[in-house]
Design a protein around this motif. Structure first.
Motif: not given
Length: 207
Positions: A124-132, A147-152, A156-162
């Protein structure tokens, strides 16, 4: 006075008290009845091998025969452990944007390697990072790489943390509720250091 007999008359011998304490700690996830059965087993074996009024040396040898108290506790069903998920993963992912993505990468590696986090949570965490990483360049005019670096490693990492933080919080509340229910259901009239009827271990006699 016999060797090591530094206990008051009627008190539980120190080696046995320490052994039972370790047993209680290791068996916290078991039911009250199961824990009492383990204690009964220890009392029986000690009384059989060391006698009703053993010296401390004989008592230590009898406990050594039993082995470490942790080894007496059966493995939980399915081999799973009640250990809490590693909370460091959540902090690493949450701080990813502040560290230019360094802690985000470490958090992803850690969530896959940590035995306390199930594979589904790591996925789940990996998918959220990739999606971002995919969504931010598509939704904004940012350069694809930036954008990929900033988003992932940012959104993405913040979403995974939440998400993982919510999972961790649910686990903590579930464990606390289970422990509260178990303690409420346990009888309180039985003292933990009282041996089963007919299996009395007396402290060493003073001479």
């Amino acid at each position: 006075m016999t060797a090591g007999a530094r206990v008051s008359r009627g008190a539980l011998p120190t080696p046995l008290r320490a052994y039972l304490h370790r047993l209680d700690v290791a068996a916290r996830h078991l039911s009250f009845t199961a824990r009492q059965d383990l204690r009964s087993h220890v009392w029986s074996e000690v009384a059989r091998t060391a006698g009703p009024a053993p010296t401390e040396d004989r008592l230590v040898r009898a406990l050594d025969r039993l082995g470490p108290p942790e080894a007496l506790v059966p493995t939980p069903v399915g081999g799973t452990s009640p250990v809490l998920r590693d909370p460091v993963v959540v902090h690493l992912l949450g701080c990813s944007l502040l560290t230019a993505g360094v802690t985000g990468l470490i958090g992803l590696v850690r969530v896959w390697r940590a035995p306390t986090w199930p594979v589904r949570d790591a996925l789940t965490a990996t998918v959220l990072v990739v999606a971002g990483a995919v969504a931010l360049p598509l939704l904004t005019g940012v350069h694809p790489v930036a954008g990929a670096l900033l988003g992932g490693l940012g959104a993405g990492a913040l979403s995974a943390a939440l998400v993982l933080g919510a999972v961790l919080l649910i686990q903590r509340r579930t464990q606390r509720r289970a422990l509260r229910t178990e303690h409420t259901a346990e009888p309180v009239a039985i003292t933990t250091d009282t041996p089963p009827r007919g299996r009395v271990i007396r402290p060493p006699r003073e001479v």
